[in-house]
Design a protein around this motif. Structure first.
Motif: not given
Lengths: 229, 710
Positions: B35-39, B239-245, B247-248, B265-271
């Motif tokens: 669910t991660g992304i780069n720059t 780098g470090a990534t923190y999942k606030v929720t 989806d964020v 990064n905001f993630t959204l899955n239509p499914k």
């Protein structure tokens, strides 16, 4: 200024604007209904106090004719008196007795919940014939049960669980107009990594009088008991 | 004491085991996902470098990555489990002398060639900025291997930007970045050419929320270093990534020992709908006839009973927010025509109609025909035996689908007349609107907001008058001040002139006639103020059998450009780029692949008189989400076309029912074009046949059939 962020906000805004419009058509989704649905599962009929539940049950028995049942949703601790509104072969469909505007229903086959409507992630249909033949004759054995759910993409997702049914001890059940001895049947089910357990209390005629049934992850367990056949 | 309460307490123990369970979803092995992304906003567990990881199928990532002087905003979509597409808008300050901030739009594609196995890594091939100016251009082949379930290690080979540091070889030559090119063409000369070098890195999931990554970057940041806006001290990034929720996600990283950056990064899955399957009320149960009652035809001798049945049906349908349009009962058959203004899945409207019919119709009626109406014309008729409806209520949904047939309404002799008093029918709505403009270098986002009154008047028989008037209240679209240097007739590029007015505007005002000339064929003629920029006549014919995935259409338009104030007047057809022709038109082919993909090809003459074709491909989810891309190439050269070289864009439709969990036909659609110019432009007419008809046809109804019994 971040463009895509704005795009996301814009999309949300556009959707929101659609809600704000008024028109002469059917009462459509609007900002108010959205706000309501955002609050989560409707709890208009939460009756958790045992005395209140008893009073509701007594009233229903006095006021209504025909089959009655009481369902308790474990996640919301919501007790609902159900009355039967339709039959189709062995299936009975029930809805809440004191229902307000929201229509929800549960369908059973000899006391086993086979379908729900209006609960989200609804159980659309089930095949419980193997379970039923063992449970109503109070016999231990193995059964396959199929439960079909409606997912977020409007697709039917089928769950096929292998279950072991075991006969337990006797209990006297006294609820509503019902007072009888029952045998407790336990159904332990497994589908891959998933496992769940249903418990049925079955009377001498093979009717399920009381049960704890696993509905779905959304609704967890339901406790269903007959108040009057 | 109610006996069940003790059982409730007992159930709590069981609850503990049940709650921990994951919910069943259709389990398709998707291989290595993140669910991660780069720059660059593409799925990756690293920082600035790509990996062979993919996002979960269908996922939309909307992200903003920023470090001093540079911002990248990216929309990435997981088109298929192994294919990602991205669209990016990036701004770099002081990169070129011509612009204080150099804005650039770019597209990426990446495909996973090999899935991960127990011993072998996943391998992906990707192209960054493959149809842009090439500023971010780079290609790569990359392998990623998971070690345990927390650590992932990546190594790859890159070209372009990704081959610019410490290269160890070269394939041919690469023309590279040209800030003044029109861009927008497939830069095939660049792909996998020039120097190549190695990059690599690793990511580690500390826990469910926090992860860390480190990488060795092969990007030398040549352009940025050359103009002195970037210092590259080391090839290492952290780098470090923190999942606030879920989806964020927030990330922080250091780049090349000189810059710190941040990313959201905001993630959204239509499914994954917030209320899967919908939270709307239950339908009424099917009423089963008692044995033997079907033979009773006594009601047929009493003419008033038909009216009573119609009233009963109408009342039942009204509770489900479905309009009864007509009803014909004869002996063993009933034919109803309905309008469905409520359910986005037509299967649900059909299911609820049939349930109501089972409760209202005389027992002798065995054959049920339900016709869905669209724009006053019949779009399709579904037929089911009432005994099948009764028999299959508790069976798998697929059994009911097998028991119904869909046919062209024109093949039925009992198609009912419209109910008396139904027409004429006035519909209106009043509400706010927002209009946006993106990607103007002077101000990437602009918007107007105001109020809009819409109305339609249905005369019956397919005649529909409609109009829309709006009044801007606030906004800054009138500040658009881009020099229009178009070399073509200015059919669309004068947008800025159309948003200058502060007075009320007529968005559209038309009279349309929809008709059915023969089986499988639909027709439309629309006259009036067709859209904000053009008025005239538009005529269309569509061939679309009810059970067909394939359709063909032909459309011809004859228009006059409207005055900039968008009232009743017209402007001169003569523009600095040439005379706007009156005639345009297309032949179109539509095909629903049936696997969630839909394509459309239009060939014909565009507004500026250019000839060419548009190809569009959409991924359509059964819940109404659509994510797609289109491109138009006409006989206009890249130079004539101007910036962007040819017309292209991506589009997105979000059904409101998905978000709110109750059925509604409302939806939000968005088209993102890097730039709007005059080549490859089409007229925008309302009520085009294909989109108004296809949702009533078998292929699309079958896709959301899960809603039939809901």
């Amino acid at each position: 200024m971040s463009v895509k962020r704005s795009l996301t906000l814009t999309a949300a805004l556009l959707a929101g604007l659609g809600l704000a419009a008024c028109s002469n058509g059917h009462k459509d989704v609007n900002a108010l209904t959205v706000a309501k649905s955002a609050v989560g599962p409707k709890r208009s009929q939460v009756v958790a106090d045992p005395a209140q539940v008893q009073a509701a049950v007594n009233e229903a028995l006095n006021v209504l004719e025909g089959p009655l049942a009481l369902v308790t949703f474990e996640k919301t601790n919501n007790n609902v008196v159900l009355r039967q509104i339709a039959t189709n072969g062995p299936y009975r469909t029930w809805t809440s007795w004191s229902q307000g505007t929201d229509r929800r229903s549960v369908t059973t086959r000899n006391g086993v919940i086979t379908a729900t409507r209006g609960l989200r992630n609804d159980l659309m249909s089930s095949d419980v014939s193997q379970t039923l033949s063992l449970v109503s004759s109070r016999l231990s054995g193995n059964a396959t049960r199929i439960q079909r759910y409606l997912d977020g993409e409007n697709q039917i997702v089928e769950m096929r669980a292998n279950c072991t049914i075991t006969r337990g001890g006797q209990n006297r059940v006294q609820v509503g107009a019902i007072d009888r001895m029952t045998v407790e049947m336990t159904e332990n089910c497994q589908d891959g990594d998933r496992s769940f357990r249903n418990i049925y209390r079955v009377d001498g005629q093979g009717r399920i009088v009381q049960s704890v049934q696993w509905l779905s992850d959304f609704y967890g367990l339901a406790v269903l008991q007959s108040l009057r056949y | 004491m109610v006996g069940g309460l003790s059982l409730t307490r007992k159930s709590n123990k069981i609850a503990l085991t049940a709650v921990a369970l994951a919910w069943p979803v259709a389990a398709v092995p998707e291989g290595l996902t993140t669910t991660g992304i780069n720059t660059y906003g593409t799925p990756s567990g690293l920082i600035d470098m790509p990996t062979a990881e993919m996002a979960p199928d269908g996922q939309l990532n909307t992200s903003v990555a920023h470090f001093d002087g540079s911002t990248k905003t990216t929309l990435s979509f997981q088109l298929l489990p192994r294919l990602t597409g991205s669209f990016r808008y990036s701004g770099t300050k002081n990169l070129t002398p011509q612009f204080s901030t150099y804005y650039d739009r770019s597209f990426d594609l990446r495909y996973r060639v090999l899935n991960e196995t127990k011993w072998a890594p996943a391998v992906a091939v990707g192209m960054q900025d493959f149809i842009g100016t090439g500023l971010l251009g780079g290609e790569y082949i990359v392998a990623t291997k998971s070690i345990g379930n927390k650590l992932r290690v990546t190594g790859g080979m890159g070209w372009g930007r990704l081959g610019s540091y410490n290269s160890f070889g070269s394939f041919g030559t690469r023309p590279g970045f040209n800030p003044l090119s029109t861009g927008g063409e497939f830069s095939t000369d660049d792909w996998f050419r020039g120097d190549y070098s190695f990059f690599g890195g690793a990511s580690y999931d500390f826990n469910d929320r926090l992860s860390f990554s480190a990488e060795y970057s092969s990007d030398a940041y040549d352009q940025e270093v050359a103009v002195g806006i970037f210092k590259r001290k080391t090839p290492w990034n952290f780098g470090a990534t923190y999942k606030v929720t879920d989806d964020v996600h927030l990330s922080a990283y250091s780049l090349h020992g000189s810059e710190f950056g941040a990313r959201i990064n905001f993630t959204l899955n239509p499914k994954n709908a917030p209320a899967p399957g919908g939270a709307e009320g239950a339908p009424v149960p099917v009423a089963v006839r008692s044995a033997g009652s079907a033979a009773d035809l006594g009601w047929t001798t009493d003419p008033s009973s038909t009216d009573a049945v119609a009233q009963s049906v109408e009342k039942g349908l009204a509770r489900d927010k479905i309009d009864l349009d007509g009803l014909q009962i004869s002996g063993n058959t009933a034919h109803v025509r309905i309008r469905n203004p409520t359910y986005d899945a037509e299967s649900q409207a059909l299911g609820r109609t049939l349930r109501n019919l089972s409760r209202s119709l005389p027992s002798s009626v065995e054959t049920l025909n339900v016709t869905l109406m669209a724009n006053g014309i019949p779009a399709s008729t579904m037929t089911i035996r009432r005994s099948d409806l009764e028999r299959l209520e508790n069976a798998p949904a697929s059994s009911a689908l097998a028991a119904v047939t869909f046919n062209d309404t024109l093949s039925y002799s009992d198609f009912p007349e419209a109910l008396p008093g139904l027409y004429p029918k006035l519909n209106w709505s009043f509400g706010p609107y927002v209009r946006t403009s993106f990607f103007d270098p002077a101000e990437p986002v602009r918007a107007d907001a105001g109020a809009r009154l819409k109305g339609s008047y249905e005369f019956g028989g397919g005649w529909v008058a409609q109009g829309s008037v709006s009044q801007k209240l606030v906004g800054n679209l009138d500040e658009i001040n881009q020099l229009n240097n178009s070399l073509l007739p200015r059919v669309r590029s004068d947008t800025a002139q159309y948003v200058k007015t502060d007075g009320p505007v007529i968005d559209s005002m038309t009279l349309a006639k929809y008709f059915r000339p023969m089986e499988d064929v639909y027709g439309r003629v629309t006259v009036g103020y067709l859209e904000s920029m053009y008025a005239g006549v538009s005529a269309e014919m569509l061939w679309k059998p009810v059970n067909s995935r394939l359709a063909f259409g032909v459309e011809a338009n004859y228009v006059e450009p409207r005055e900039f104030d968008q009232l009743f007047g017209f402007r001169s057809r003569t523009t600095p780029g040439g005379v706007i022709p009156r005639a345009s038109g297309h032949i179109s082919a539509y095909y629903d692949f049936g696997n969630g993909f839909h394509s459309q090809v239009d060939v014909g003459r565009y507004l500026a008189g250019d000839w060419g074709a548009t190809v569009a491909l959409d991924r359509e989810f059964a819940n109404g989400w659509k994510v797609g891309a289109f491109m138009t190439k006409t006989d206009v050269s890249a130079t004539q076309f101007g910036e962007g070289s040819f017309d292209k864009g991506i589009r997105l439709t979000i059904p409101l029912s998905w978000a709110v969990g109750t059925p509604t036909k409302k939806k939000t659609s968005m088209v993102l074009k890097p730039i709007t110019r005059d080549g490859g432009a089409r007229l925008s007419v309302q009520g085009r046949l294909y989109d108004s008809i296809r949702s009533s046809h078998q292929p699309e109804i079958a896709e959301s059939w899960g809603k039939f019994w809901r």
